[in-house]
Design a protein around this motif. Structure first.
Motif, PDB file in Angstrom:
ATOM      1  N   SER A   6       1.850   0.287  -6.336  1.00 35.81           N
ATOM      2  CA  SER A   6       1.856  -0.884  -5.459  1.00 35.81           C
ATOM      3  C   SER A   6       0.915  -0.664  -4.280  1.00 35.81           C
ATOM      4  O   SER A   6       0.573   0.476  -3.930  1.00 35.81           O
ATOM      5  CB  SER A   6       3.274  -1.164  -4.947  1.00 35.81           C
ATOM      6  OG  SER A   6       3.659  -0.179  -4.001  1.00 35.81           O
ATOM      7  N   LYS A   7       0.496  -1.758  -3.656  1.00 34.26           N
ATOM      8  CA  LYS A   7      -0.342  -1.655  -2.458  1.00 34.26           C
ATOM      9  C   LYS A   7       0.376  -0.885  -1.361  1.00 34.26           C
ATOM     10  O   LYS A   7      -0.227  -0.082  -0.652  1.00 34.26           O
ATOM     11  CB  LYS A   7      -0.730  -3.049  -1.951  1.00 34.26           C
ATOM     12  CG  LYS A   7      -1.753  -3.735  -2.808  1.00 34.26           C
ATOM     13  CD  LYS A   7      -2.150  -5.071  -2.210  1.00 34.26           C
ATOM     14  CE  LYS A   7      -3.187  -5.742  -3.085  1.00 34.26           C
ATOM     15  NZ  LYS A   7      -3.663  -7.009  -2.517  1.00 34.26           N
ATOM     16  N   GLN A   8       1.685  -1.125  -1.221  1.00 31.85           N
ATOM     17  CA  GLN A   8       2.461  -0.424  -0.205  1.00 31.85           C
ATOM     18  C   GLN A   8       2.468   1.084  -0.468  1.00 31.85           C
ATOM     19  O   GLN A   8       2.365   1.887   0.460  1.00 31.85           O
ATOM     20  CB  GLN A   8       3.900  -0.955  -0.143  1.00 31.85           C
ATOM     21  CG  GLN A   8       4.002  -2.389   0.326  1.00 31.85           C
ATOM     22  CD  GLN A   8       3.797  -3.409  -0.816  1.00 31.85           C
ATOM     23  OE1 GLN A   8       3.558  -3.055  -1.958  1.00 31.85           O
ATOM     24  NE2 GLN A   8       3.886  -4.672  -0.474  1.00 31.85           N
ATOM     25  N   ALA A  10       0.155   2.792  -2.164  1.00 33.42           N
ATOM     26  CA  ALA A  10      -1.198   3.289  -1.903  1.00 33.42           C
ATOM     27  C   ALA A  10      -1.409   3.491  -0.404  1.00 33.42           C
ATOM     28  O   ALA A  10      -1.962   4.515   0.028  1.00 33.42           O
ATOM     29  CB  ALA A  10      -2.236   2.328  -2.471  1.00 33.42           C
ATOM     30  N   ASN A  11      -0.951   2.547   0.392  1.00 33.61           N
ATOM     31  CA  ASN A  11      -1.085   2.679   1.845  1.00 33.61           C
ATOM     32  C   ASN A  11      -0.206   3.800   2.387  1.00 33.61           C
ATOM     33  O   ASN A  11      -0.589   4.469   3.361  1.00 33.61           O
ATOM     34  CB  ASN A  11      -0.800   1.349   2.533  1.00 33.61           C
ATOM     35  CG  ASN A  11      -1.947   0.375   2.338  1.00 33.61           C
ATOM     36  OD1 ASN A  11      -3.111   0.748   2.384  1.00 33.61           O
ATOM     37  ND2 ASN A  11      -1.617  -0.882   2.103  1.00 33.61           N
ATOM     38  N   LYS A  14      -2.237   6.852   1.824  1.00 33.10           N
ATOM     39  CA  LYS A  14      -3.352   6.906   2.769  1.00 33.10           C
ATOM     40  C   LYS A  14      -2.886   7.394   4.141  1.00 33.10           C
ATOM     41  O   LYS A  14      -3.545   8.227   4.769  1.00 33.10           O
ATOM     42  CB  LYS A  14      -4.028   5.540   2.876  1.00 33.10           C
ATOM     43  CG  LYS A  14      -4.819   5.164   1.634  1.00 33.10           C
ATOM     44  CD  LYS A  14      -5.357   3.764   1.706  1.00 33.10           C
ATOM     45  CE  LYS A  14      -6.760   3.776   2.247  1.00 33.10           C
ATOM     46  NZ  LYS A  14      -7.418   2.453   2.081  1.00 33.10           N
ATOM     47  N   ASN A  21     -10.763   5.842   1.359  1.00 35.16           N
ATOM     48  CA  ASN A  21     -11.268   5.132   0.192  1.00 35.16           C
ATOM     49  C   ASN A  21     -12.162   6.076  -0.603  1.00 35.16           C
ATOM     50  O   ASN A  21     -12.945   6.831  -0.033  1.00 35.16           O
ATOM     51  CB  ASN A  21     -12.057   3.893   0.603  1.00 35.16           C
ATOM     52  CG  ASN A  21     -11.156   2.802   1.137  1.00 35.16           C
ATOM     53  OD1 ASN A  21      -9.945   2.864   1.046  1.00 35.16           O
ATOM     54  ND2 ASN A  21     -11.769   1.780   1.706  1.00 35.16           N
ATOM     55  N   VAL A  60      -6.083   1.332  -6.431  1.00 39.10           N
ATOM     56  CA  VAL A  60      -5.407   0.458  -5.482  1.00 39.10           C
ATOM     57  C   VAL A  60      -5.823   0.837  -4.067  1.00 39.10           C
ATOM     58  O   VAL A  60      -5.803   2.022  -3.708  1.00 39.10           O
ATOM     59  CB  VAL A  60      -3.867   0.579  -5.615  1.00 39.10           C
ATOM     60  CG1 VAL A  60      -3.164  -0.411  -4.706  1.00 39.10           C
ATOM     61  CG2 VAL A  60      -3.425   0.398  -7.056  1.00 39.10           C
ATOM     62  N   GLU A  61      -6.192  -0.168  -3.275  1.00 38.36           N
ATOM     63  CA  GLU A  61      -6.546   0.049  -1.876  1.00 38.36           C
ATOM     64  C   GLU A  61      -7.590   1.155  -1.702  1.00 38.36           C
ATOM     65  O   GLU A  61      -7.540   1.927  -0.749  1.00 38.36           O
ATOM     66  CB  GLU A  61      -5.298   0.369  -1.049  1.00 38.36           C
ATOM     67  CG  GLU A  61      -4.274  -0.753  -1.013  1.00 38.36           C
ATOM     68  CD  GLU A  61      -4.743  -1.976  -0.237  1.00 38.36           C
ATOM     69  OE1 GLU A  61      -5.096  -1.849   0.938  1.00 38.36           O
ATOM     70  OE2 GLU A  61      -4.754  -3.075  -0.833  1.00 38.36           O
TER      71      GLU A  61
END
Length: 98
Positions: A6-8, A10-11, A14, A21, A60-61
């Protein structure tokens, strides 16, 4: 065969692992110890970096999350979703033969 981050999630990677990236997160199967899987006695481990033989991936992201060819057999029977729940990563295995 489905692998989704999910984007969440991936963040989360990070932020918590100071990824940029273009970075790669490799998951791999190990015996005992680590993130529980759908297969008894196997757990997930992870490392940062890229190998030459990416088998299954999700980008993702700006981050590429992947399993190499040697560990992609996991997806013969199961799908894996990586999500964030209550501020923590959660690994959800579902049988893809249903």
């Amino acid at each position: 065969m489905k692998f989704a981050v999910s984007k969440q999630a991936a963040n989360w990677y990070k932020k918590e692992m100071d990824l940029d990236n273009g970075d790669y997160v490799q998951y791999y199967l190990q015996i005992y110890g680590g993130i529980p899987t759908s297969h008894p006695n196997y757990s997930l481990g992870m490392s940062i970096g890229k190998t030459e033989n990416i088998g299954v991936k999700d980008e993702v992201e700006g981050i590429t999350f992947y399993f190499n060819d040697d560990n992609s057999w996991l997806f013969n029977e199961y799908d894996l979703s990586v999500v964030v729940k209550n501020g923590e990563l959660e690994f959800i295995f579902t049988n893809n033969e249903d």
